[in-house]
Design a protein around this motif. Sequence first.
Motif, PDB file in Angstrom:
ATOM      1  N   VAL A 119       0.723  -1.066   0.126  1.00 34.44           N
ATOM      2  CA  VAL A 119       0.082   0.048   0.026  1.00 34.44           C
ATOM      3  C   VAL A 119       0.766   1.299   0.044  1.00 34.44           C
ATOM      4  CG1 VAL A 119      -1.667   1.337   1.388  1.00 34.44           C
ATOM      5  CG2 VAL A 119      -1.920  -1.211   1.014  1.00 34.44           C
ATOM      6  N   LEU A 120       1.921   1.164   0.679  1.00 38.73           N
ATOM      7  CA  LEU A 120       2.724   2.435   1.141  1.00 38.73           C
ATOM      8  C   LEU A 120       3.609   2.707  -0.528  1.00 38.73           C
ATOM      9  CD1 LEU A 120       4.283   1.811   4.511  1.00 38.73           C
ATOM     10  CD2 LEU A 120       2.660   3.596   3.838  1.00 38.73           C
ATOM     11  N   PHE A 121       3.878   1.520  -1.064  1.00 41.20           N
ATOM     12  CA  PHE A 121       4.485   1.622  -2.460  1.00 41.20           C
ATOM     13  C   PHE A 121       3.535   2.088  -3.472  1.00 41.20           C
ATOM     14  CE2 PHE A 121       6.718   0.406  -6.181  1.00 41.20           C
ATOM     15  CZ  PHE A 121       8.225   0.227  -5.602  1.00 41.20           C
ATOM     16  N   ASP A 122       2.346   1.562  -3.510  1.00 41.33           N
ATOM     17  CA  ASP A 122       1.352   2.316  -4.460  1.00 41.33           C
ATOM     18  C   ASP A 122       0.920   3.559  -4.247  1.00 41.33           C
ATOM     19  OD1 ASP A 122       1.060  -0.221  -5.450  1.00 41.33           O
ATOM     20  OD2 ASP A 122      -0.830  -0.860  -4.350  1.00 41.33           O
ATOM     21  N   THR A 123       1.158   4.111  -2.941  1.00 40.72           N
ATOM     22  CA  THR A 123       0.959   5.629  -2.641  1.00 40.72           C
ATOM     23  C   THR A 123       2.374   6.624  -2.848  1.00 40.72           C
ATOM     24  OG1 THR A 123       1.125   5.294  -0.434  1.00 40.72           O
ATOM     25  CG2 THR A 123      -1.124   5.178  -1.358  1.00 40.72           C
ATOM     26  N   HIS A 124       3.263   5.850  -3.325  1.00 43.86           N
ATOM     27  CA  HIS A 124       4.424   6.570  -3.683  1.00 43.86           C
ATOM     28  C   HIS A 124       5.366   6.895  -2.307  1.00 43.86           C
ATOM     29  CE1 HIS A 124       2.817   8.218  -7.746  1.00 43.86           C
ATOM     30  NE2 HIS A 124       3.008   6.472  -7.569  1.00 43.86           N
ATOM     31  N   ARG A 125       4.893   6.219  -1.272  1.00 48.83           N
ATOM     32  CA  ARG A 125       5.714   6.310   0.028  1.00 48.83           C
ATOM     33  C   ARG A 125       6.927   5.404  -0.078  1.00 48.83           C
ATOM     34  NH1 ARG A 125       0.464   6.710   3.883  1.00 48.83           N
ATOM     35  NH2 ARG A 125       2.144   6.512   5.588  1.00 48.83           N
ATOM     36  N   TYR A 126       7.761   5.406  -0.980  1.00 49.19           N
ATOM     37  CA  TYR A 126       8.790   4.665  -1.180  1.00 49.19           C
ATOM     38  C   TYR A 126       9.634   4.207   0.010  1.00 49.19           C
ATOM     39  CZ  TYR A 126       7.107   5.333  -5.969  1.00 49.19           C
ATOM     40  OH  TYR A 126       6.313   5.455  -7.224  1.00 49.19           O
ATOM     41  N   GLU A 127      10.004   5.424   0.522  1.00 48.71           N
ATOM     42  CA  GLU A 127      10.778   5.283   1.777  1.00 48.71           C
ATOM     43  C   GLU A 127      10.312   4.078   2.931  1.00 48.71           C
ATOM     44  OE1 GLU A 127      13.396   7.736   4.771  1.00 48.71           O
ATOM     45  OE2 GLU A 127      12.798   8.714   2.859  1.00 48.71           O
ATOM     46  N   GLU A 128       9.036   4.612   3.030  1.00 45.76           N
ATOM     47  CA  GLU A 128       8.483   3.809   4.346  1.00 45.76           C
ATOM     48  C   GLU A 128       8.185   2.396   3.825  1.00 45.76           C
ATOM     49  OE1 GLU A 128       4.953   5.888   6.471  1.00 45.76           O
ATOM     50  OE2 GLU A 128       5.447   7.304   4.878  1.00 45.76           O
ATOM     51  N   ALA A 129       7.940   2.111   2.594  1.00 46.99           N
ATOM     52  CA  ALA A 129       7.711   0.570   1.937  1.00 46.99           C
ATOM     53  C   ALA A 129       8.909   0.205   1.903  1.00 46.99           C
ATOM     54  CB  ALA A 129       7.116   0.905   0.261  1.00 46.99           C
ATOM     55  N   ASP A 130      10.124   0.579   1.665  1.00 45.34           N
ATOM     56  CA  ASP A 130      11.464   0.162   1.350  1.00 45.34           C
ATOM     57  C   ASP A 130      11.907  -0.170   2.927  1.00 45.34           C
ATOM     58  OD1 ASP A 130      13.864  -0.526   0.276  1.00 45.34           O
ATOM     59  OD2 ASP A 130      14.691   1.009   1.171  1.00 45.34           O
ATOM     60  N   GLU A 146       5.745 -17.319  -3.694  1.00 42.42           N
ATOM     61  CA  GLU A 146       6.442 -17.026  -5.084  1.00 42.42           C
ATOM     62  C   GLU A 146       5.634 -15.691  -5.464  1.00 42.42           C
ATOM     63  OE1 GLU A 146       8.434 -19.320  -8.237  1.00 42.42           O
ATOM     64  OE2 GLU A 146       6.640 -20.347  -7.843  1.00 42.42           O
ATOM     65  N   GLU A 147       4.268 -15.723  -5.424  1.00 42.81           N
ATOM     66  CA  GLU A 147       3.836 -14.339  -6.030  1.00 42.81           C
ATOM     67  C   GLU A 147       4.216 -13.133  -5.172  1.00 42.81           C
ATOM     68  OE1 GLU A 147      -0.861 -12.659  -6.026  1.00 42.81           O
ATOM     69  OE2 GLU A 147      -0.428 -14.835  -5.749  1.00 42.81           O
ATOM     70  N   GLN A 148       4.415 -13.360  -3.843  1.00 46.96           N
ATOM     71  CA  GLN A 148       4.921 -11.902  -3.240  1.00 46.96           C
ATOM     72  C   GLN A 148       6.326 -11.741  -3.523  1.00 46.96           C
ATOM     73  OE1 GLN A 148       2.791 -10.130  -1.301  1.00 46.96           O
ATOM     74  NE2 GLN A 148       1.304 -11.738  -2.080  1.00 46.96           N
ATOM     75  N   ARG A 149       7.201 -12.972  -3.917  1.00 49.06           N
ATOM     76  CA  ARG A 149       8.722 -12.559  -4.462  1.00 49.06           C
ATOM     77  C   ARG A 149       8.443 -11.942  -5.703  1.00 49.06           C
ATOM     78  NH1 ARG A 149      13.019 -15.559  -2.287  1.00 49.06           N
ATOM     79  NH2 ARG A 149      12.498 -15.621  -0.087  1.00 49.06           N
ATOM     80  N   ALA A 150       7.429 -12.217  -6.548  1.00 50.71           N
ATOM     81  CA  ALA A 150       7.300 -11.509  -7.712  1.00 50.71           C
ATOM     82  C   ALA A 150       7.284  -9.992  -7.414  1.00 50.71           C
ATOM     83  CB  ALA A 150       6.238 -11.905  -8.463  1.00 50.71           C
ATOM     84  N   LYS A 151       6.165  -9.659  -6.542  1.00 51.67           N
ATOM     85  CA  LYS A 151       5.876  -8.341  -6.277  1.00 51.67           C
ATOM     86  C   LYS A 151       7.173  -7.293  -5.875  1.00 51.67           C
ATOM     87  CE  LYS A 151       2.256  -6.829  -4.801  1.00 51.67           C
ATOM     88  NZ  LYS A 151       0.901  -6.152  -4.219  1.00 51.67           N
ATOM     89  N   ILE A 152       7.992  -8.526  -4.977  1.00 53.38           N
ATOM     90  CA  ILE A 152       9.049  -7.719  -4.459  1.00 53.38           C
ATOM     91  C   ILE A 152      10.105  -7.103  -5.527  1.00 53.38           C
ATOM     92  CG2 ILE A 152      11.136  -7.954  -3.167  1.00 53.38           C
ATOM     93  CD1 ILE A 152       9.399  -9.447  -0.917  1.00 53.38           C
ATOM     94  N   ASN A 153      10.210  -8.114  -6.414  1.00 49.56           N
ATOM     95  CA  ASN A 153      11.076  -7.987  -7.425  1.00 49.56           C
ATOM     96  C   ASN A 153      10.674  -6.755  -8.198  1.00 49.56           C
ATOM     97  OD1 ASN A 153      11.645 -11.734  -7.779  1.00 49.56           O
ATOM     98  ND2 ASN A 153      13.093  -9.996  -6.861  1.00 49.56           N
ATOM     99  N   MET A 154       9.473  -6.870  -8.612  1.00 47.83           N
ATOM    100  CA  MET A 154       8.713  -5.730  -9.318  1.00 47.83           C
ATOM    101  C   MET A 154       8.992  -4.292  -8.833  1.00 47.83           C
ATOM    102  SD  MET A 154       4.976  -5.441 -11.279  1.00 47.83           S
ATOM    103  CE  MET A 154       4.183  -5.227  -9.807  1.00 47.83           C
ATOM    104  N   GLN A 155       9.022  -4.344  -7.426  1.00 44.96           N
ATOM    105  CA  GLN A 155       9.131  -2.946  -6.620  1.00 44.96           C
ATOM    106  C   GLN A 155      10.581  -2.581  -6.915  1.00 44.96           C
ATOM    107  OE1 GLN A 155       7.648  -3.853  -2.825  1.00 44.96           O
ATOM    108  NE2 GLN A 155       5.641  -3.417  -3.406  1.00 44.96           N
ATOM    109  N   GLU A 156      11.530  -3.620  -6.767  1.00 44.43           N
ATOM    110  CA  GLU A 156      13.168  -3.337  -6.633  1.00 44.43           C
ATOM    111  C   GLU A 156      13.232  -3.011  -8.165  1.00 44.43           C
ATOM    112  OE1 GLU A 156      14.560  -6.744  -3.654  1.00 44.43           O
ATOM    113  OE2 GLU A 156      14.310  -7.202  -5.659  1.00 44.43           O
ATOM    114  N   ALA A 157      12.738  -3.618  -9.163  1.00 47.65           N
ATOM    115  CA  ALA A 157      12.782  -3.071 -10.676  1.00 47.65           C
ATOM    116  C   ALA A 157      12.772  -1.692 -10.815  1.00 47.65           C
ATOM    117  CB  ALA A 157      12.078  -4.072 -11.754  1.00 47.65           C
ATOM    118  N   TYR A 158      11.103  -1.121 -10.188  1.00 48.28           N
ATOM    119  CA  TYR A 158      10.917   0.054 -10.314  1.00 48.28           C
ATOM    120  C   TYR A 158      11.677   1.060  -9.740  1.00 48.28           C
ATOM    121  CZ  TYR A 158       7.664   4.068 -10.547  1.00 48.28           C
ATOM    122  OH  TYR A 158       7.093   5.310 -11.159  1.00 48.28           O
TER     123      TYR A 158
END
Length: 530
Positions: A119-130, A146-158
């Motif tokens: 949720v924090l990542f979706d609202t651009h609160r990247y530091e808190e999400a990180d 594995e699905e959650q790992r995919a999301k983490i990788n996607m967040q890292e990629a972004y």
Amino acid sequence: MKIGYFYLFWMVTLCHVWGQETPSPLPKPSINKLGLEVYVLNNAFRYDSSIVLLRRMIDAPTTSNEDRFYAFLYLSHTYKRLFDYTTTLEQLDSALFYGRKTAHRAYFEANISCQKAYVLFDTHRYEEADQRMQQLARTNYQYLDEEQRAKINMQEAYLLYLQKRYPNAERRYYEALTHLQRSSTCDVPMIYTKLIQLYEKMGNEAGMRRAAAQSIKAADSCKITKYGLYTYEELYRSYERLGNISAAFNALKVYDSLNTIYKQEEHLSALKDRELKYQQEKNKINEKLYQSSLKNEQQKNLILIGILVTLSGFVAYFILWQRKKQLQTEKERNLHYTKQLLEKTEEERKRIAGDLHDSINYELLSLKKSEKQDPEVINTKIDQIINDVRVISRNLHPVMFDKIGLEPNIEQLIERFQAQHNLMVSTEFDYQGSLSSQAELQLYRIIQEGLTNIIKYAKAHAAKITLTESAEKIHLQIRDNGVGFDVAKTLSSTDAFGLHNIIERSRIIGGTTHIQSSPEGSVIDVEIAK
């Protein structure tokens, strides 16, 4: 395109265990079914229906803490789809409250931390999400599937994308695709759409087209219009930024057509949602009517139970009263029998005294006066006295009973009765003499009493005595062809000493007596178990 687009429509269930230390609490089939139903409703924009469905489960008094955790979690997904991130976080806090009440507290805490990071990542609160993601990383993502790992990788990629580290971002996106294709194939368009954005920055139009084709293929395969819509929206915006107006225009035309379809679907979903609300209200009314009917039925049942309990009380009281009355009657009957027994004993003594006085005493006085008479006359008188003594003695007790046995004594008794009365008595004996002398004497008295009753009351001209013996029992039957009598009425009266005498004597020797009577005659059966 905003980063929130990539997560708003991704249905997240839970972060499952990857580590070995704590086992994963698998949701019940009913919870999995609920999650799927909420997912379908949300994809059809029927958010109100999702909320009503979940609230009913939360408010139900029988819902467990674990089930409430999942219900609040699914509510957070629904509010996230509505862009209401504040309420989304509130629902996650509620889920955490109930998750901590279960036996898997650490498991649920990690999952809520994971959801809040998204949720924090979706609202651009990247530091808190990180920060939250780093906290999970320190446990080696113990509670992520594995699905959650995919999301983490996607967040890292972004994040790498924002830092303009494009090759690194591309590798991470493909790592995310690898995990997501194995866990949630229908959601891969989200990563492909991000790749379109990445390839645009890299100036790679061929990469953009490949990513768009894969995204559309997956969206069409899963029949999710919104993914196709967002793919073409990102495609035409990327072409526009690259200055390829023709390609941007073609992508925009497809986007507009998909948007029309999307709006129609949204409109139909709204109609269905209103229809569902109507049906739900109707069901509520029917439920109230049913509950009212059920309450009335329960009241009727309570009244019926009360009536049955009252009747049962009356029946129990009546049975006890009848039993008490029966015991009182038995007591009175026994007292009466004892009284009659004493009276009969006294009458028997009086008769014996009379016999001794009127016969023996008279004959002895006569003999005394005739001492000088002819000896032959004296001998005759002495014989008469002896005979009278024998008669009196025989009436008191069969003199030779113990020596000659039961059957001869019965035969002698029958002979005397037939000689003194107009009654023909036949016999049938099959008795091996297994009873004691005292028991045989009681049988003799029963037969004597039975014949006496026949003479007094039956007005019979014939009777039959049957005495048989088998391996299980000894059976005595006294039958006559007299006028009969009412057995129950006679036994309850005060004039049934003879019958009660028979019943008591049979009971003394371990037997039971059954008496039957009709206008054709009477039968007395005495059975003695061996």
